[in-house]
Scaffold this active site. Structure first.
Site, PDB file in Angstrom:
ATOM      1  N   TYR A  52      12.522 100.812 137.925  1.00  0.00           N
ATOM      2  CA  TYR A  52      13.705 101.563 137.468  1.00  0.00           C
ATOM      3  C   TYR A  52      14.980 101.143 138.210  1.00  0.00           C
ATOM      4  CZ  TYR A  52      11.370 105.102 134.483  1.00  0.00           C
ATOM      5  OH  TYR A  52      10.716 105.771 133.471  1.00  0.00           O
ATOM      6  N   ASN A 115       9.372 113.660 130.226  1.00  0.00           N
ATOM      7  CA  ASN A 115       9.606 113.441 128.794  1.00  0.00           C
ATOM      8  C   ASN A 115       8.534 112.565 128.158  1.00  0.00           C
ATOM      9  OD1 ASN A 115      10.430 111.037 129.929  1.00  0.00           O
ATOM     10  ND2 ASN A 115      12.440 110.991 128.968  1.00  0.00           N
ATOM     11  N   HIS A 118       8.138 106.374 128.073  1.00  0.00           N
ATOM     12  CA  HIS A 118       9.277 105.467 128.305  1.00  0.00           C
ATOM     13  C   HIS A 118       9.163 104.317 127.326  1.00  0.00           C
ATOM     14  CE1 HIS A 118      12.055 102.679 130.293  1.00  0.00           C
ATOM     15  NE2 HIS A 118      11.129 101.763 130.060  1.00  0.00           N
ATOM     16  N   GLU A 129      10.474  94.095 131.331  1.00  0.00           N
ATOM     17  CA  GLU A 129       9.524  95.174 131.618  1.00  0.00           C
ATOM     18  C   GLU A 129       8.084  94.738 131.328  1.00  0.00           C
ATOM     19  OE1 GLU A 129      10.920  98.732 129.645  1.00  0.00           O
ATOM     20  OE2 GLU A 129      12.633  98.896 130.993  1.00  0.00           O
TER      21      GLU A 129
HETATM   22  P1  CMP Z   1      13.231 106.835 130.679  1.00  0.00           P
HETATM   23  O1  CMP Z   1      13.396 106.405 129.256  1.00  0.00           O
HETATM   24  O2  CMP Z   1      11.929 106.570 131.315  1.00  0.00           O
HETATM   25  O3  CMP Z   1      14.376 106.132 131.553  1.00  0.00           O
HETATM   26  C1  CMP Z   1      14.863 106.700 132.744  1.00  0.00           C
HETATM   27  C2  CMP Z   1      14.427 108.123 132.920  1.00  0.00           C
HETATM   28  O4  CMP Z   1      15.206 108.891 133.798  1.00  0.00           O
HETATM   29  C3  CMP Z   1      14.510 108.875 131.616  1.00  0.00           C
HETATM   30  O5  CMP Z   1      13.504 108.399 130.741  1.00  0.00           O
HETATM   31  C4  CMP Z   1      14.386 110.320 132.079  1.00  0.00           C
HETATM   32  O6  CMP Z   1      13.039 110.755 132.134  1.00  0.00           O
HETATM   33  C5  CMP Z   1      14.935 110.273 133.509  1.00  0.00           C
HETATM   34  N1  CMP Z   1      16.147 111.065 133.694  1.00  0.00           N
HETATM   35  C6  CMP Z   1      16.278 112.102 134.518  1.00  0.00           C
HETATM   36  N2  CMP Z   1      17.524 112.626 134.471  1.00  0.00           N
HETATM   37  C7  CMP Z   1      18.204 111.878 133.571  1.00  0.00           C
HETATM   38  C8  CMP Z   1      19.536 111.920 133.066  1.00  0.00           C
HETATM   39  N3  CMP Z   1      20.424 112.832 133.477  1.00  0.00           N
HETATM   40  N4  CMP Z   1      19.892 111.005 132.136  1.00  0.00           N
HETATM   41  C9  CMP Z   1      19.005 110.051 131.710  1.00  0.00           C
HETATM   42  N5  CMP Z   1      17.717 109.971 132.155  1.00  0.00           N
HETATM   43  C10 CMP Z   1      17.321 110.875 133.074  1.00  0.00           C
END
Ligand code: CMP
Length: 136
Positions: A52, A115, A118, A129
């Site tokens: 990340y 969530n 990814h 990735e």
């Molecule tokens: P992902 O698509 O895995 O990419 C980065 C992750 O950061 C995102 O999903 C969310 O689960 C997490 N995240 C937490 N807070 C935020 C935010 N404010 N905006 C965007 N992503 C967030």
């Protein structure tokens, strides 16, 4: 024009913990994605930080990396015409409360952190990735 693409998908700890990985994989297959490679792993905090890295300046970076490394995940290469965009649409908005009906995050997501899934956000990042998890 349609073009076969590959994208990276991760079933995150909250979904693996609830044994949703099989159901989520079926959703991908039903939508025409081929899962060409997959493995269940647990990454270290340092590996999560590398994965990340693009988010390293964000206030949520530390929690995000702690979370990704908190339990087993399933990483997959998904293949389909326009896989990157179609996977983004099938996942739904980052925050499950903003995600549309019929999307994976709407169905399974708990919060913006938990969530459930990814997916790579561009063809360029998909290549990076996929290499990150499957190069060796
Ligand atoms: P992902 O698509 O895995 O990419 C980065 C992750 O950061 C995102 O999903 C969310 O689960 C997490 N995240 C937490 N807070 C935020 C935010 N404010 N905006 C965007 N992503 C967030």
């Amino acid at each position: 024009m349609n073009k076969i693409e590959q994208t990276l998908s991760i079933i995150k700890p909250d979904a693996v913990e609830r044994n949703l990985d099989k159901e989520i994989k079926e959703i991908f297959k039903d939508k025409g994605f081929n899962i060409t490679k997959e493995k269940k792993i647990q990454v270290s905090k340092v590996e999560a930080e590398q994965f990340y890295k693009v988010h390293e300046t964000k206030p949520f970076y530390n929690d995000l990396c702690a979370y990704l490394s908190s339990g087993p995940i399933v990483v997959m290469i998904l293949e389909k015409d326009n896989a990157v965009l179609e996977n983004r649409e099938l996942m739904g908005a980052t925050n499950p409360k903003d995600a549309k009906d019929g999307t994976i995050r709407k169905k399974f997501g708990i919060s913006i952190d938990k969530n459930s899934i990814h997916g790579s956000d561009s063809i360029e990042n998909a290549k990076k990735e996929i290499d990150f998890f499957f190069k060796y």
